[in-house]
Design an enzyme around this catalytic site. Structure first.
Site, PDB file in Angstrom:
ATOM      1  N   ARG A 147      43.511  53.081 -16.789  1.00  0.00           N
ATOM      2  CA  ARG A 147      44.552  53.812 -16.957  1.00  0.00           C
ATOM      3  C   ARG A 147      45.491  53.707 -17.640  1.00  0.00           C
ATOM      4  NH1 ARG A 147      40.636  55.935 -12.980  1.00  0.00           N
ATOM      5  NH2 ARG A 147      38.454  56.482 -13.532  1.00  0.00           N
ATOM      6  N   ARG A 239      41.287  51.084 -22.398  1.00  0.00           N
ATOM      7  CA  ARG A 239      40.111  51.669 -21.612  1.00  0.00           C
ATOM      8  C   ARG A 239      38.674  51.503 -21.691  1.00  0.00           C
ATOM      9  NH1 ARG A 239      39.664  52.621 -16.125  1.00  0.00           N
ATOM     10  NH2 ARG A 239      38.048  53.748 -15.302  1.00  0.00           N
TER      11      ARG A 239
END
Length: 309
Positions: A147, A239
């Site tokens: 992240r 991601r």
């Protein structure tokens, strides 16, 4: 004198901070959203909140009745935070008027179109990137599925060869991994920048060793995607790209779950986009085969009794 609603909120936030160990940024988001909810609803006691009141608030928010119209994704995020508070209150033996099982999350009538990038897309972007810092960050995001905040907070001490120690959501610790080549480029960045604590630092005159912020890193990465023609790029899509690339290369979903550090398999599956769109090629891969190499049926005669039971 402290209002009852303030105590109810502060008790929850203290639990989030001291027991769940949420990060300061997560706490700020929760506090902001819940305070705005309290103000919108003019609440003095959260235990008196009814399902009808909550439904009416959601409708007003979605239709701009409270001064601004909220996107469905933002509305869902706010509702998740409010529901988490209500669930905590119930577990803490507060006598709630609202029925939690009757709370309906708002749904969009338009399917969400999530984006992901292939290794070929990333290669195209990296070929245009001539800044070592930005190149390494892009490589690491695609290699690890980190992240953006996790990437921002990395320090030299977190790196152990090709393994990187990371503290994720809810202060959960884990490891992510980078390729041999990304490791080489990372070492080159550390050597060039002379970084000794935070990994991503400004090296302009007068700002040596000042770490970049989340927004600063986000802007740098978005610039290179824009140069490559991806105008509406969002960093979190890397991601999704990490997970989908693993799946396309044969990784099982439970392995991807562990690599993404998800507690739920359902969460992981939302990140996999290799089956989005036309499924013809996927069907061909598994089902387009002959069961018998030679057909024993003839098209010249149709049996008269074929329909009889």
């Amino acid at each position: 004198m402290t209002k009852l609603i303030d105590k109810q909120l502060n008790d929850y936030l203290d639990w989030c901070k001291n027991i769940r160990k949420f990060t300061s940024s997560t706490l700020l988001v929760k506090k902001s959203i819940l305070n705005r909810f309290i103000k919108d609803m003019d609440l003095e006691d959260i235990t008196k909140l009814s399902n009808h009141q909550l439904d009416l608030w959601v409708e007003q928010k979605m239709n701009g009745g409270l001064g601004y119209e909220l996107k469905i994704s933002s509305m869902i995020s706010e509702m998740a935070i409010i529901i988490s508070w209500l669930k905590w209150l119930k577990k803490a033996d507060y006598k709630l008027n609202i029925k939690l099982f009757m709370i309906a999350m708002p749904k969009s009538t338009i399917p969400t179109r999530r984006k992901w990038y292939t290794a070929e897309n990333i290669e195209e972007i990296l070929l245009n990137c001539d800044v070592l810092l930005d190149e390494v960050m892009i490589r690491m995001l695609f290699d690890t599925g980190l992240r953006i905040r996790e990437l921002t907070n990395l320090r030299i001490s977190d790196i152990n060869g090709r393994r990187i120690h990371v503290i994720g959501k809810g202060r959960k610790e884990g490891w992510v991994y980078i390729s041999d080549f990304t490791k080489e480029r990372l070492e080159e960045w550390i050597k060039t920048s002379k970084a000794y604590d935070y990994l991503w630092i400004k090296t302009t005159k007068g700002e040596y060793f000042t770490p970049f912020t989340v927004d600063g890193i986000r802007r740098r990465i978005k610039y290179w995607f824009k140069i490559a023609g991806y105008e509406d790029f969002k960093v979190h899509e890397l991601r999704h790209s990490f997970a989908t690339d693993l799946r396309r290369r044969g990784a099982e979903v439970d392995v991807i779950q562990k690599l993404m550090r998800h507690s739920s398999l359902n969460t992981t599956e939302r990140y996999l986009h290799h089956l989005d769109g036309d499924l013809n090629s996927e069907w061909d891969k598994f089902k387009n085969y002959k069961i018998a190499s030679i057909s024993g049926a003839s098209t010249s005669v149709i049996k008269k009794d074929c329909g009889k039971v």
